[in-house]
Motif scaffolding. Structure first.
Motif, short mmCIF file in Angstrom:
data_model
loop_
_atom_site.label_atom_id
_atom_site.label_comp_id
_atom_site.label_asym_id
_atom_site.label_seq_id
_atom_site.Cartn_x
_atom_site.Cartn_y
_atom_site.Cartn_z
N TYR A 152 43.41 15.67 -21.69
CA TYR A 152 44.27 14.68 -21.05
C TYR A 152 44.26 14.86 -19.52
O TYR A 152 44.09 13.89 -18.77
N CYS A 159 46.08 8.56 -16.02
CA CYS A 159 46.91 8.40 -17.23
C CYS A 159 48.33 8.85 -16.94
O CYS A 159 48.55 9.94 -16.39
N ILE A 252 52.04 5.26 -22.99
CA ILE A 252 50.99 5.75 -22.10
C ILE A 252 50.43 4.58 -21.31
O ILE A 252 50.18 3.50 -21.87
N ILE A 254 47.24 3.57 -18.72
CA ILE A 254 45.93 3.95 -18.20
C ILE A 254 45.58 3.00 -17.07
O ILE A 254 45.59 1.77 -17.27
#
Length: 466
Positions: A152, A159, A252, A254
């Motif tokens: 990650y 992110c 999340i 992006i």
């Protein structure tokens, strides 16, 4: 097995040694408790057969020291004694003894006790193996978590993970480069405040609220106002983040620079696939851990011979039921039963046949109880049935039902019966006292000729009437 004999009587020790070596066990001998304790600290033993009365250190003290030490392997303790009183056995159990062997030595009884010890030690070994498997599963899960975190943080795209309230929880290195702010500066700030935009904050907040409600945003173009480099055109993908159980716990986002859209999209797709693989691996490891825990629980609470609950599970359940009965002022009864003449059956037909009898007795009980009742193997040829919300009369009827069902079984070798003792919970009585009352009644049933039911209190009344 590696066996240590602690016996100051040379003749008794020699008889024991020969009997054990005949069964192909390695045997060491100590003449008193102190010498036995020294040997135990020098090398491991699977089984200790200790005399009760010895000079220097008696068997009880030796047993206490064995239980107090920190050892990776379990040592089974068999107390060798001429003492036969119930109080003596309770004192031995309190010191940590697992079983007793009454003097003078009976070879058949010794064989039975050794078989029991081997079964218990095998269960302990299996339990340690399952514990090691669980530990390894946890280590693999931790490694998977670490790999996921590294993946990650190392993603080549920005992110941002946020919780269900929209507060930032994860801010990877690409986010620091793209937005010009460190993870420490952004942590716990609302997303709509952390990302300066040319749009109004209300629209950003509504977008995040939609994500945590289950919405998704695909390739949304927006303008980010960089604190040093001015407006930058980006695309963003936002989606909810779910727990293993499917519950939404956040989201999340992006973010990509639009000038590198095609290249970045390919990278995101590859990385998302890797994320999916690691998430699947984590889910698999979690399932393995849960399965290992379930196996451990089953091993810890199930009797290996009969498949019903074991003594440990019985003690835990009885304590809970006694507390519940006192709290809600409800009835509670306990039935203890002992297979009649079981030793004679074993001696006549062999231990495998005796084991089948115990399994059949357990099956008969399971087929005769209510859903709410609790059946366990109390030890040896003794069984226990906990009867919640049942008084003395109901418990007597239940015990008679158990007796009738057992008698009706098609026994191939000879009829098998049992004696039944019923104890009823009284105000202020604890679990141990309830067991003692049922045990007293069981003794009364045996004294009355076996194959009968006696309720605690009635055996005294019956004796008075005679």
């Amino acid at each position: 097995m590696n066996v240590l004999i602690a016996e100051d009587d040379g003749v008794s020790a020699m008889v024991l040694r020969k009997a054990l070596e005949k069964r192909e066990h390695y045997v060491a001998h100590a003449e008193d408790g102190e010498q036995a304790w020294r040997l135990l600290r020098e090398q491991p033993f699977d089984l200790v057969i200790s005399d009760w009365m010895m000079p220097a250190m008696d068997g009880l003290e030796l047993c206490r020291r064995i239980r107090q030490r920190d050892a990776s392997e379990y040592t089974y303790v068999l107390m060798l004694t001429a003492k036969g009183l119930r109080e003596d056995r309770l004192e031995g159990l309190g010191a940590g003894a697992d079983d007793f062997l009454i003097k003078p030595l009976d070879h058949a009884e010794l064989g039975a006790r050794l078989n029991t010890a081997e079964r218990v030690l095998k269960m302990q070994s299996d339990l340690q193996l399952r514990t090691q498997e669980t530990k390894e599963a946890l280590q693999m899960q931790e490694a998977a978590n670490w790999r996921f975190a590294e993946l990650y943080m190392g993603l080549p795209v920005a992110c941002i993970a946020f919780d269900i309230h929209g507060r930032i929880r994860e801010w990877n290195r690409a986010s620091e480069v793209l937005f010009g702010a460190s993870a420490g500066q952004m942590f716990e700030r609302p997303v709509w405040e952390a990302l300066h935009t040319a749009d109004c904050w209300d629209d950003q907040e509504a977008l995040v609220r939609g994500i945590v409600a289950g919405d998704c945003v695909e390739n949304d173009e927006w303008i980010f106002r960089h604190p040093e480099h001015g407006d930058r055109y980006l695309t963003r993908r936002l989606f909810p983040l779910r727990s293993i159980g499917g519950e939404i716990v956040g989201g999340i986002g992006i973010h990509q620079d639009i000038t590198q859209r095609k290249h970045a999209e390919r990278q995101v797709e590859e990385q998302m696939q890797r994320i999916h693989v690691y998430a699947t691996e984590l889910e698999t490891r979690t399932a393995l851990l849960e399965a290992a825990n379930a196996r451990l629980q089953a091993l810890a609470t199930t009797d290996g011979l009969t498949g019903i609950y074991n003594h440990r599970a019985f003690q835990e359940r009885l304590t809970v039921e006694v507390q519940r009965a006192h709290r809600y002022n409800t009835e509670l009864s306990l039935v203890l039963l002992d297979v009649d003449h079981f030793k004679s059956y074993n001696d006549t037909f062999g231990h495998p046949a005796g084991d089948r009898v115990l399994a059949r007795v357990a099956g008969s009980l399971m087929g005769s109880v209510r859903v709410m009742d609790f059946v366990a193997r109390y030890g040896g040829e003794e069984f226990a049935v906990i009867l919640p919300e049942t008084g003395g009369m109901g418990a007597r009827l239940a015990a008679e039902r158990f007796r009738a069902a057992l008698t009706a079984q098609p026994w191939p070798k000879r009829p098998v019966t049992a004696s039944y003792g019923v104890g009823r919970l009284q105000p202020g009585m604890d679990a141990a006292e309830l067991i003692a009352s049922a045990d007293r009644a069981l003794y009364g049933a045996k004294k009355a000729g076996r194959d009968c039911v006696v309720v605690f209190g009635e055996e005294t009344a019956g004796a008075a009437s005679e």
